[in-house]
Design an enzyme around this catalytic site. Structure first.
Site, PDB file in Angstrom:
ATOM      1  N   ILE A  38       8.487 -33.717  57.379  1.00  0.00           N
ATOM      2  CA  ILE A  38       8.352 -32.344  56.877  1.00  0.00           C
ATOM      3  C   ILE A  38       9.138 -32.191  55.579  1.00  0.00           C
ATOM      4  O   ILE A  38       8.870 -31.292  54.804  1.00  0.00           O
ATOM      5  CB  ILE A  38       8.815 -31.285  57.905  1.00  0.00           C
ATOM      6  CG1 ILE A  38      10.277 -31.504  58.301  1.00  0.00           C
ATOM      7  CG2 ILE A  38       7.917 -31.265  59.117  1.00  0.00           C
ATOM      8  CD1 ILE A  38      10.870 -30.318  59.050  1.00  0.00           C
ATOM      9  N   ASP A  39      10.121 -33.078  55.354  1.00  0.00           N
ATOM     10  CA  ASP A  39      10.964 -32.956  54.157  1.00  0.00           C
ATOM     11  C   ASP A  39      10.204 -33.256  52.862  1.00  0.00           C
ATOM     12  O   ASP A  39      10.674 -32.912  51.783  1.00  0.00           O
ATOM     13  CB  ASP A  39      12.158 -33.917  54.244  1.00  0.00           C
ATOM     14  CG  ASP A  39      13.142 -33.516  55.320  1.00  0.00           C
ATOM     15  OD1 ASP A  39      12.899 -32.505  55.997  1.00  0.00           O
ATOM     16  OD2 ASP A  39      14.153 -34.227  55.500  1.00  0.00           O
TER      17      ASP A  39
ATOM     18  N   ARG B  56      14.957 -41.966  67.330  1.00  0.00           N
ATOM     19  CA  ARG B  56      15.661 -42.663  66.244  1.00  0.00           C
ATOM     20  C   ARG B  56      16.353 -43.875  66.860  1.00  0.00           C
ATOM     21  O   ARG B  56      16.553 -43.932  68.069  1.00  0.00           O
ATOM     22  CB  ARG B  56      16.670 -41.719  65.593  1.00  0.00           C
ATOM     23  CG  ARG B  56      16.005 -40.452  65.024  1.00  0.00           C
ATOM     24  CD  ARG B  56      16.942 -39.691  64.117  1.00  0.00           C
ATOM     25  NE  ARG B  56      16.405 -38.384  63.761  1.00  0.00           N
ATOM     26  CZ  ARG B  56      15.585 -38.131  62.750  1.00  0.00           C
ATOM     27  NH1 ARG B  56      15.184 -39.135  61.978  1.00  0.00           N
ATOM     28  NH2 ARG B  56      15.148 -36.920  62.499  1.00  0.00           N
TER      29      ARG B  56
HETATM   30  N1  LIG Z   1      16.351 -49.920  56.954  1.00  0.00           N
HETATM   31  C1  LIG Z   1      15.750 -49.940  58.144  1.00  0.00           C
HETATM   32  N2  LIG Z   1      15.216 -51.097  58.611  1.00  0.00           N
HETATM   33  C2  LIG Z   1      14.599 -51.156  59.807  1.00  0.00           C
HETATM   34  N3  LIG Z   1      14.434 -50.072  60.605  1.00  0.00           N
HETATM   35  C3  LIG Z   1      14.940 -48.894  60.203  1.00  0.00           C
HETATM   36  C4  LIG Z   1      15.615 -48.762  58.956  1.00  0.00           C
HETATM   37  N4  LIG Z   1      16.007 -47.471  58.816  1.00  0.00           N
HETATM   38  C5  LIG Z   1      15.603 -46.834  59.926  1.00  0.00           C
HETATM   39  N5  LIG Z   1      14.955 -47.664  60.758  1.00  0.00           N
HETATM   40  C6  LIG Z   1      14.356 -47.330  62.047  1.00  0.00           C
HETATM   41  O1  LIG Z   1      13.279 -46.421  61.815  1.00  0.00           O
HETATM   42  C7  LIG Z   1      13.228 -45.426  62.819  1.00  0.00           C
HETATM   43  C8  LIG Z   1      13.181 -44.058  62.210  1.00  0.00           C
HETATM   44  O2  LIG Z   1      14.170 -43.880  61.208  1.00  0.00           O
HETATM   45  P1  LIG Z   1      14.759 -42.436  60.848  1.00  0.00           P
HETATM   46  O3  LIG Z   1      15.564 -42.566  59.620  1.00  0.00           O
HETATM   47  O4  LIG Z   1      15.427 -41.862  62.033  1.00  0.00           O
HETATM   48  O5  LIG Z   1      13.484 -41.517  60.637  1.00  0.00           O
HETATM   49  P2  LIG Z   1      12.404 -41.445  59.474  1.00  0.00           P
HETATM   50  O6  LIG Z   1      11.547 -42.620  59.575  1.00  0.00           O
HETATM   51  O7  LIG Z   1      11.700 -40.192  59.756  1.00  0.00           O
HETATM   52  O8  LIG Z   1      13.181 -41.409  58.188  1.00  0.00           O
HETATM   53  C9  LIG Z   1      14.433 -45.653  63.711  1.00  0.00           C
HETATM   54  O9  LIG Z   1      13.990 -46.239  64.909  1.00  0.00           O
HETATM   55  C10 LIG Z   1      15.326 -46.566  62.924  1.00  0.00           C
HETATM   56  O10 LIG Z   1      16.049 -47.445  63.750  1.00  0.00           O
HETATM   57  O1  LIG Z   2      17.861 -33.381  64.613  1.00  0.00           O
HETATM   58  P1  LIG Z   2      17.027 -34.520  64.165  1.00  0.00           P
HETATM   59  O2  LIG Z   2      15.959 -34.903  65.103  1.00  0.00           O
HETATM   60  O3  LIG Z   2      17.863 -35.679  63.732  1.00  0.00           O
HETATM   61  O4  LIG Z   2      16.237 -34.027  62.879  1.00  0.00           O
HETATM   62  C1  LIG Z   2      16.846 -33.447  61.769  1.00  0.00           C
HETATM   63  C2  LIG Z   2      16.222 -34.013  60.527  1.00  0.00           C
HETATM   64  O5  LIG Z   2      14.827 -33.900  60.496  1.00  0.00           O
HETATM   65  C3  LIG Z   2      14.386 -33.798  59.143  1.00  0.00           C
HETATM   66  O6  LIG Z   2      13.761 -32.584  58.889  1.00  0.00           O
HETATM   67  C4  LIG Z   2      13.361 -34.846  58.862  1.00  0.00           C
HETATM   68  O7  LIG Z   2      13.894 -36.084  59.052  1.00  0.00           O
HETATM   69  P2  LIG Z   2      12.967 -37.349  59.271  1.00  0.00           P
HETATM   70  O8  LIG Z   2      11.967 -37.347  58.161  1.00  0.00           O
HETATM   71  O9  LIG Z   2      13.928 -38.487  59.189  1.00  0.00           O
HETATM   72  O10 LIG Z   2      12.322 -37.207  60.592  1.00  0.00           O
HETATM   73  C5  LIG Z   2      15.682 -33.865  58.309  1.00  0.00           C
HETATM   74  O11 LIG Z   2      15.669 -33.059  57.180  1.00  0.00           O
HETATM   75  C6  LIG Z   2      16.678 -33.360  59.291  1.00  0.00           C
HETATM   76  O12 LIG Z   2      17.997 -33.678  58.943  1.00  0.00           O
END
Ligand SMILES: Nc1ncnc2c1ncn2[C@@H]1O[C@H](COP(=O)(O)OP(=O)(O)O)[C@@H](O)[C@H]1O
Ligand SMILES: O=P(O)(O)OC[C@H]1O[C@](O)(COP(=O)(O)O)[C@@H](O)[C@@H]1O
Ligand SMILES: [Mg+2]
Length: 527
Positions: A298-299, A243
């Site tokens: 997975i959510d 992240r």
């Molecule tokens: N609004 C955004 N604009 C650009 N990059 C973002 C934004 N939100 C999240 N990211 C980047 O996307 C990556 C993954 O985001 P995260 O929320 O942790 O997981 P997911 O994509 O599974 O929701 C991270 O590297 C984060 O910095």
């Molecule tokens: O401990 P971590 O790596 O932040 O992951 C926890 C998170 O992963 C998830 O299952 C899935 O999140 P992402 O889709 O952002 O990867 C969330 O529901 C949960 O809060």
């Protein structure tokens, strides 16, 4: 005159005059409450965009046409020719009719669509909504106006095109996996590499640890058919995930330095927001680059898709945890098992695992508020279950009941709020409750959080990953950018990224699926 109010998941109600026609401004999809002559109260879900928010009158002669045009505009997918109108495509090197041996370096073009029907036509479309609701009161109804008028909404069909916009030898492809882990990441990476190889691409790299892989100090991983051959046999991601990471301009600078012209981004909502920003920055800099997403979570909280890959596997693993909780509870004197499952803002895993196991008495999800204490509270119901059935199992999603616990005020590296532990809270409150009323209760708490996502994809997810990975490559070669791949009513499609991430998809408390879950658990309302 009727009055309609809109809420975000029924929480914040803002009044809005109806003036005899359906009128709802829906920057987000919410619940609509209508208050009729008999003060009839009813909750109706409105479509992503409704007639009112477009300033149209559903009775007007042109409204359907205008609605459809607006829909087409929003679901149009960006193409390289938007920046380079003179770009001429070449016949595809992807062909399953006149196959060449894999060791042959020469890639010929394939038979044209006139002689072979193995290609997707750019004008092929898939219907986004397949139910015609006759009334806003129909279970789970999504309506564009108060009469639930039928408007066809078409999205782009995914798959290989007859004409492509990159010569395979000029392609420098990169793959990145971001966010949390998800079963199937390796399957998708593998299929992207294999499909690129089928087109004749030789330069494929993996950027390690999500967007952090764009930093100079992180070495790339060279990918080939041989490297990825068996990676799907294990969970996790060959490339690693993370992240946080560099900002979009630094990422695009890095892409320019490395000469990347096809970027495949595997991730959830946050990752896709990043992918779309990268696509826009590339467009701004007039780079001949395509950015294609594959939704990973997975959510299952991405809009408009039947499901995301990894979800099925997570549900399968989750029900194993539920089964253990059930056995523990059943074997104890007055046993109560609590299982907490992932789902930051959506209860899909908890709902589906509860349905699959058939062993859950109480399913708690973020979308449906509940009380623990009081006459209608969960604890009173647990007492009833112990008295009538001697044991009970609760399945709770991590994002549920956050109003009942103290906020952590913490965020992860991506800016996601770190949630309090609702499972632990329920366990403590349950123990206290039964102690106070002098009834024995053996309360066990199982938190299988990371076990449900660190595993290998099951067969159905394996197939989904395969199709999505292949389609990502077909979309890239077809010249589309800022898109993501998905499954929609069992067909495979390309969506423009903004349309699937405008907010997290949630369980609709009026949907048949949630009602089926309630039928299965037999739980009452806890409010
Ligand atoms: N609004 C955004 N604009 C650009 N990059 C973002 C934004 N939100 C999240 N990211 C980047 O996307 C990556 C993954 O985001 P995260 O929320 O942790 O997981 P997911 O994509 O599974 O929701 C991270 O590297 C984060 O910095
Ligand atoms: O401990 P971590 O790596 O932040 O992951 C926890 C998170 O992963 C998830 O299952 C899935 O999140 P992402 O889709 O952002 O990867 C969330 O529901 C949960 O809060
Ligand atoms: Mg996310």
């Amino acid at each position: 005159m009727s009055l309609m109010t809109i809420s975000n998941a029924g929480k914040m109600f803002a009044p809005c005059p109806l003036q005899g026609k359906f009128h709802a401004s829906t920057a987000f999809r919410g619940l609509v409450q209508l208050e009729g002559k008999r003060r009839r109260r009813l909750a109706v879900k409105v479509a992503l965009t409704d007639v009112g928010s477009l300033g149209l009158e559903s009775g007007g002669p042109e409204w359907k046409k205008e609605y459809q045009e607006d829909f087409e505009r929003r679901f149009r997918i960006s193409h390289l020719t938007d920046s380079f109108p003179d770009l001429t495509p070449i016949p595809s090197t992807f062909c399953l009719k006149r196959r060449r041996p894999i060791f042959d370096d020469y890639f010929d073009c394939c038979p044209s669509a006139e002689q072979w029907n193995g290609y997707i036509n750019n004008n092929d479309r898939v219907l986004l909504k397949v139910i015609k609701y006759s009334s806003p009161t129909s279970a789970g109804a999504e309506c564009v106006d108060g009469d639930c008028s039928w408007v066809e909404q078409w999205v782009h069909r995914a798959g290989p095109r007859e004409k492509i916009y990159f010569r395979p030898q000029e392609v420098n492809a990169a793959i990145v996996t971001c966010g949390g882990l998800c079963p199937g990441l390796n399957d998708v990476i593998r299929q992207i590499v294999i499909t690129l190889d089928m087109y004749g691409v030789k330069r494929i790299t993996g950027l390690p640890f999500g967007y952090r892989g764009f930093s100079k100090d992180v070495p790339e991983i060279e990918l080939s058919r041989t490297v990825v051959q068996n990676i799907h046999l294990e969970g996790g991601s060959l490339l690693g995930v993370s992240r946080g990471g560099p900002n979009v301009r630094d990422i695009v600078d890095s892409m320019q330095e490395r000469g990347i012209n096809m970027l495949f981004v595997l991730g959830g909502n946050g990752t896709h927001a990043g992918a779309n920003a990268i696509h826009e920055e590339c467009h701004k800099r007039r780079m001949k680059v395509v950015v294609v997403g594959v939704p990973k979570t997975i959510d299952n909280d991405i809009l408009l898709m039947d499901k995301t890959f990894g979800f099925d596997t997570a549900v399968e693993e989750a029900q194993r945890a539920i089964n253990s909780a059930y056995i523990e509870a059943r074997s104890a004197y007055h046993g109560i098992g609590i299982v907490k499952l992932m789902g930051r803002s959506s209860g899909f895993i908890a709902m589906h695992a509860s349905l699959a196991s058939g062993q859950v008495d109480v399913c708690l999800i973020p979308e449906v508020p509940f009380n623990l204490h009081g006459h209608n509270g969960v604890l009173r119901h647990l007492r009833h279950l112990l008295e009538t059935n001697r044991s009970a199992v609760i399945c709770v999603a991590e994002g549920a009941g956050q109003n009942l616990i103290e906020k952590t005020n913490a965020a992860d590296a991506s800016g996601n709020i770190v949630l309090g532990d609702i499972g632990f809270h329920i366990q403590q409150e349950t123990k206290k409750y039964f102690k106070d009323i002098g009834i024995a209760a053996d309360v066990k708490y199982i938190d299988p959080t990371y076990m449900i996502r660190a595993c290998r994809a099951n067969a159905s997810d394996g197939i989904l990953c395969t199709v999505l990975g292949q389609n990502a490559v077909h979309g890239a070669f077809a010249g589309y950018s800022g898109i993501t791949v998905g499954i929609c009513n069992t067909h495979y499609v390309y969506f423009p990224i903004p349309e699937v991430i405008s907010y997290p998809r949630q369980v609709d408390p009026n949907s048949r699926m949630w009602h089926r879950c309630l039928t299965s658990t037999g739980q009452p309302d806890f409010i």
